[in-house]
Design an enzyme around this catalytic site. Structure first.
Site, PDB file in Angstrom:
ATOM      1  N   CYS A 208       0.846  -1.201   0.000  1.00 25.50           N
ATOM      2  CA  CYS A 208       0.000   0.000   0.000  1.00 25.50           C
ATOM      3  C   CYS A 208       0.882   1.251   0.000  1.00 25.50           C
ATOM      4  O   CYS A 208       1.510   1.566   1.014  1.00 25.50           O
ATOM      5  CB  CYS A 208      -0.890  -0.041   1.253  1.00 25.50           C
ATOM      6  SG  CYS A 208      -1.633   1.516   1.706  1.00 25.50           S
TER       7      CYS A 208
ATOM      8  N   CYS B 247       0.295   3.739   2.770  1.00 29.69           N
ATOM      9  CA  CYS B 247       0.763   3.253   4.077  1.00 29.69           C
ATOM     10  C   CYS B 247       2.251   3.537   4.249  1.00 29.69           C
ATOM     11  O   CYS B 247       2.692   3.926   5.333  1.00 29.69           O
ATOM     12  CB  CYS B 247       0.511   1.747   4.211  1.00 29.69           C
ATOM     13  SG  CYS B 247      -1.233   1.283   4.100  1.00 29.69           S
TER      14      CYS B 247
END
Length: 123
Positions: free
Chosen positions: A43, A46
């Site tokens: 991600c 993230c």
């Protein structure tokens, strides 16, 4: 000595166990996509948000708990019936939340240091 406890968990069951073992404490949870062997999440948001969140952790309340939860691989996360989406009503990663309250930062909100600090410092 840190004034908070940090716990790293993988998956929904580990998350539930970590929370149940710390009932009655102020719990903050950072949900992130799983990391590979090199420590990099699938991600991209993230990856960008983690240093922002970690940079504000000095503001965590005394005696609180910070849970770093990897939600699984991308395919599992994309499944709308996964436990994080179904039970916790998460809509995206990264998500930072104060467990048991409506306070929640989702995706790009986690990139804003002032929002993260407010979550850690305000009741």
């Amino acid at each position: 000595m840190a004034q908070y406890e940090e716990v790293a968990v993988h998956g929904y069951d580990d998350f539930c166990q970590a929370v149940s073992e710390r009932k009655g404490k102020d719990i903050f949870v950072y949900f992130s996509g799983n990391k590979d062997a090199r420590g990099k999440s699938w991600c991209p948001d993230c990856v960008k948000a983690e240093p922002v969140v970690r940079g504000q952790m000095t503001h965590l309340p005394e005696g609180s708990v910070f849970i770093y939860c990897q939600v699984g691989e991308r395919a599992y996360w994309k499944d709308s019936t996964n436990d994080f989406k179904k039970t916790l009503k998460l809509s995206g990663v990264p998500t930072l939340l104060r467990y048991g309250t409506p306070q929640k930062l989702v995706e790009e909100e986690c990139l804003k240091a002032e929002l993260v600090r407010m979550m850690f410092t305000e009741d």
